[in-house]
Design a protein around this motif. Sequence first.
Motif, PDB file in Angstrom:
ATOM      1  N   HIS A 518       0.830  -1.203   0.000  1.00  0.00           N
ATOM      2  CA  HIS A 518       0.000   0.000   0.000  1.00  0.00           C
ATOM      3  C   HIS A 518       0.867   1.257   0.000  1.00  0.00           C
ATOM      4  O   HIS A 518       0.614   2.199  -0.765  1.00  0.00           O
ATOM      5  N   THR A 519       1.886   1.262   0.865  1.00  0.00           N
ATOM      6  CA  THR A 519       2.806   2.406   0.887  1.00  0.00           C
ATOM      7  C   THR A 519       3.570   2.506  -0.421  1.00  0.00           C
ATOM      8  O   THR A 519       3.824   3.607  -0.935  1.00  0.00           O
ATOM      9  N   GLU A 520       3.935   1.362  -0.984  1.00  0.00           N
ATOM     10  CA  GLU A 520       4.679   1.348  -2.238  1.00  0.00           C
ATOM     11  C   GLU A 520       3.876   1.984  -3.358  1.00  0.00           C
ATOM     12  O   GLU A 520       4.417   2.720  -4.189  1.00  0.00           O
ATOM     13  N   ALA A 521       2.581   1.714  -3.392  1.00  0.00           N
ATOM     14  CA  ALA A 521       1.735   2.301  -4.435  1.00  0.00           C
ATOM     15  C   ALA A 521       1.701   3.819  -4.313  1.00  0.00           C
ATOM     16  O   ALA A 521       1.769   4.544  -5.320  1.00  0.00           O
ATOM     17  N   ARG A 522       1.609   4.319  -3.097  1.00  0.00           N
ATOM     18  CA  ARG A 522       1.594   5.777  -2.900  1.00  0.00           C
ATOM     19  C   ARG A 522       2.950   6.387  -3.236  1.00  0.00           C
ATOM     20  O   ARG A 522       3.039   7.489  -3.781  1.00  0.00           O
ATOM     21  N   ILE A 523       4.037   5.676  -2.912  1.00  0.00           N
ATOM     22  CA  ILE A 523       5.375   6.177  -3.269  1.00  0.00           C
ATOM     23  C   ILE A 523       5.521   6.254  -4.784  1.00  0.00           C
ATOM     24  O   ILE A 523       6.090   7.222  -5.321  1.00  0.00           O
ATOM     25  N   ALA A 524       5.021   5.248  -5.487  1.00  0.00           N
ATOM     26  CA  ALA A 524       5.121   5.241  -6.952  1.00  0.00           C
ATOM     27  C   ALA A 524       4.423   6.451  -7.548  1.00  0.00           C
ATOM     28  O   ALA A 524       4.953   7.105  -8.464  1.00  0.00           O
ATOM     29  N   GLU A 525       3.241   6.775  -6.997  1.00  0.00           N
ATOM     30  CA  GLU A 525       2.510   7.932  -7.513  1.00  0.00           C
ATOM     31  C   GLU A 525       3.214   9.234  -7.148  1.00  0.00           C
ATOM     32  O   GLU A 525       3.332  10.150  -7.967  1.00  0.00           O
ATOM     33  N   GLY A 526       3.711   9.323  -5.888  1.00  0.00           N
ATOM     34  CA  GLY A 526       4.420  10.536  -5.475  1.00  0.00           C
ATOM     35  C   GLY A 526       5.714  10.735  -6.252  1.00  0.00           C
ATOM     36  O   GLY A 526       6.071  11.862  -6.602  1.00  0.00           O
ATOM     37  N   LEU A 527       6.427   9.656  -6.524  1.00  0.00           N
ATOM     38  CA  LEU A 527       7.666   9.746  -7.298  1.00  0.00           C
ATOM     39  C   LEU A 527       7.384  10.249  -8.706  1.00  0.00           C
ATOM     40  O   LEU A 527       8.109  11.102  -9.233  1.00  0.00           O
ATOM     41  N   ARG A 528       6.327   9.737  -9.301  1.00  0.00           N
ATOM     42  CA  ARG A 528       5.980  10.154 -10.666  1.00  0.00           C
ATOM     43  C   ARG A 528       5.615  11.638 -10.723  1.00  0.00           C
ATOM     44  O   ARG A 528       6.019  12.361 -11.639  1.00  0.00           O
ATOM     45  N   GLU A 529       4.871  12.105  -9.718  1.00  0.00           N
ATOM     46  CA  GLU A 529       4.448  13.508  -9.718  1.00  0.00           C
ATOM     47  C   GLU A 529       5.615  14.446  -9.423  1.00  0.00           C
ATOM     48  O   GLU A 529       5.787  15.472 -10.086  1.00  0.00           O
ATOM     49  N   LEU A 530       6.433  14.090  -8.408  1.00  0.00           N
ATOM     50  CA  LEU A 530       7.508  14.995  -8.005  1.00  0.00           C
ATOM     51  C   LEU A 530       8.617  15.066  -9.047  1.00  0.00           C
ATOM     52  O   LEU A 530       9.262  16.108  -9.206  1.00  0.00           O
ATOM     53  N   ARG A 531       8.854  13.962  -9.767  1.00  0.00           N
ATOM     54  CA  ARG A 531       9.925  13.934 -10.756  1.00  0.00           C
ATOM     55  C   ARG A 531       9.432  14.227 -12.161  1.00  0.00           C
ATOM     56  O   ARG A 531      10.139  13.961 -13.141  1.00  0.00           O
ATOM     57  N   ALA A 532       8.278  14.773 -12.286  1.00  0.00           N
ATOM     58  CA  ALA A 532       7.740  15.113 -13.616  1.00  0.00           C
ATOM     59  C   ALA A 532       8.676  16.100 -14.310  1.00  0.00           C
ATOM     60  O   ALA A 532       9.073  17.116 -13.738  1.00  0.00           O
ATOM     61  N   GLY A 533       9.047  15.778 -15.553  1.00  0.00           N
ATOM     62  CA  GLY A 533       9.968  16.623 -16.304  1.00  0.00           C
ATOM     63  C   GLY A 533      11.433  16.337 -16.045  1.00  0.00           C
ATOM     64  O   GLY A 533      12.296  16.936 -16.682  1.00  0.00           O
ATOM     65  N   ARG A 534      11.706  15.442 -15.105  1.00  0.00           N
ATOM     66  CA  ARG A 534      13.074  15.033 -14.808  1.00  0.00           C
ATOM     67  C   ARG A 534      13.259  13.567 -15.206  1.00  0.00           C
ATOM     68  O   ARG A 534      12.319  12.773 -15.135  1.00  0.00           O
ATOM     69  N   THR A 535      14.480  13.214 -15.583  1.00  0.00           N
ATOM     70  CA  THR A 535      14.770  11.833 -15.975  1.00  0.00           C
ATOM     71  C   THR A 535      14.966  10.979 -14.739  1.00  0.00           C
ATOM     72  O   THR A 535      15.784  11.306 -13.880  1.00  0.00           O
TER      73      THR A 535
END
Length: 616
Positions: A518-535
Motif C-alpha cells: 500500500h505504501t509502495e503504491a503511494r510512493i510510486a505515484e508521489g515519485l511520478r508527480e515529483l519527478r515530472a519533467g526530470r529523468t
Amino acid sequence: MQLRDLPHTDPGEPDVRSGHHFLVWLGRMQLGGQLAALLWGLVWMLPIGAMPLAVGMAVQAVVDRDGGRLAGAGALLIVFGGLIALGDSMLHRAAVTNWITAASRVQQLLARKAADLGSVLTRRVAAGEVVAVSTGDVEKIGWFVESFSRFTAALVTALAVATGLVVYAPELGVVVALALPVLALAPLPLLPYATRRADDQRAKAGRATELAADTVAGLRVLRGIGGEELFLDRYRAASQEVRTAAVRSARMWALIHAVQVALPGVLLVVVVGHGVGLARNGTITIGELVTVYGAVTFLLFPMHHFAELAMAYSFSRPSAKRAARVLGLARTAAGTGADTGTDAGALGGELHDPATGLRAGAGRLTAVVCGDPDAAGRLADRLGGHPAEPGGLPSVRLGGVALDDVPLAGARAAVLVQDKDPMLLSGTLAELLDVPASGAVSPAAALAAAQCGDVLTALAQAAVGVPDAGDEPMGAPITERGRSLSGGQRQRLALARSLVADPEVLVLDEPTSAVDSHTEARIAEGLRELRAGRTTVVFTSSPLLLDRADTVAFVQDGAVVAEGPHRELLHGDVAYRAVVTRETDDEKQAAADSPRSDGGAVRDEGGVPRMMEETA
C-alpha cells in the motif's frame, strides 16, 4: 610540516606500483620531516656515543690525580647531558609528527579514493579490508615512516663510534669495526621467518574479526534459530588460532632480540678480555679501556633501532601493499575522467548505455527489470559514470556526452545513483536532508512523496525532551546507520534525501524493497508527480512501480531484450512475466500450455494480475 597544518592541502598522487614503492613515496613526500628527525636523532645519539670518552677521561684524570682534566671531563659530561636531553625531546616531537603526518596522508588518500569510487569501492574490495587499511594499517605504515629516520641516526652514530674507536684505540677499535657488520647482519636470516609468522597472525586475526562482525550483525537471527552457541564456538576456535599464531610470532621476534643482545655481549667479553691484557702491558691506559668498554656497551643501543626498523618494515609492508591495492583502483578503465571542457551544468537529455542498449528518455520515468540483482547494481553504477568492474566497456552517455570524460563532480551533479542499501549518517533529520540541491524540491515535498508521515511521527516522539530539538521531527536525532528505524523507514528517508537533491537524472536501485504494497503504491505515484519533467530510472521488479513507469526496459544477459509499457510486456514476453511474477517452473509450463495470452493470470479491472499485488 607541523601538526597544525593537517590535513594536507593536497595529499598528492601516490606511487601504487607496489607496497615498497608506496612506502618510498611516503618518505619522499615528507623529506623535510625525515631530515629534521635525523638531525635531532644525531643530536641525541652522538652525545650518548661520546659519553664513554668523557667518562674515560674522568677515570684517567683520577688515576693521574689531574684536577684540571677531571673538571674538563665533568664539563663535557654536562654538555653531553644537555644535548641528550634536547635531542631526545625534539626527536620525539619530530618522530611523532612524521608518524601522524604519514598516517594522515594515507587516510586522506583513502578518503579521496572512497569519495571518487563511491559504492563501487566495496564491490571491488571487501569492506573489511578498507576498514583494516584505514585503521590498523595506517598506524603500521606511519610507524615505519617514523622509525626510518631514527634508524638512520642510529646507523650514522654507530659508524661514527666505530670509526672513533679505530682512531682512539686501534688495538681494540679494529676488532669492534670488524665485528660491527656481523652484529648488524646476523638477524637478517631470521627476518623472513618472522615476517611469515607475522603475516599468518594478521591473516588469522582478520578472519576472526570478520567472523565476530558477521556474528554481531546477525545476532538477532542467530538467537531466533538458536545458533548463537554454534557461532560462539567458531569464534572461540578462531581466537585460539590467533593466540597460537601470535605466540609463534612473538617467539621468533624474541629470538631476533636475543641474537642482538647475545652477540654484542660476546663482543664485549672479547674486547674487555683483550683490553685488560693490553692495559697490563701498558699498551693502553685504564681510561682508554673504560672508554672502549663504554663505547662497545653503547653499540647495544643502535642494535635495538635496527631491530625496530626490521619489525616495522615486516609489519608495514603488507599494510602498504593493501593500501596500494585500494589506492590503485581507478574510476574507469577506458575513460580518463579528465576535464574535457564540458560544462557540467549543461548536461542533460537522454541517458544511454551503449553496453546494454538501455535508453532512458529525457524527462521520463523509466523502469528497468533485471533478473540478476548483482547485474542490476553494476548497471546502476555504470549509469552514474562509475563502472563496477574495469573491462573496457563504452561509457554511458548523457545527451551525447560520455560521462567518463566529464569531471567527477560534474558527473555526480548530473546523475545521482541511490544504492539499494543507502547509508544514513548520524545527526538530525534536518542535517540528513541538508544536501547539495537545486532548491526546486523542498524537504517537506520530498518527505511527502516518499511517504514518510509515520517516520516523522516517530521522530517527533523521539525528539521530546531532546535539547535543541524543539519537539520537532526535523531536530530529532537519527542514530548511526538509522539503527533506531525500521528497514522501510530507513529506505524512505533515503529516498526523500535523493528527491531533495533533485538531480537532472535520478537512478534508484530497488527503492521500495522493504516497504509494504500500500505504501509502495503511494510512493510510486508521489515519485511520478515529483519527478515530472526530470529523468528518473528505477531498477525494480515490483508491479506497482512498473505499472506507473512511462516505459519499462527488460535486461537479460547484459542487454536490453524488450522495451515497452509494463502491461504490454506482461502479456507478450514470457521471460519478463516470469521475473516480475516470480513464476515457478511448473507455473511457466502451465502458462506455456494455456491458450490464454496472459498465461491464465487472474486480472483485476485495471489489468494488473492479482497475484502480483499479493507478492508485492
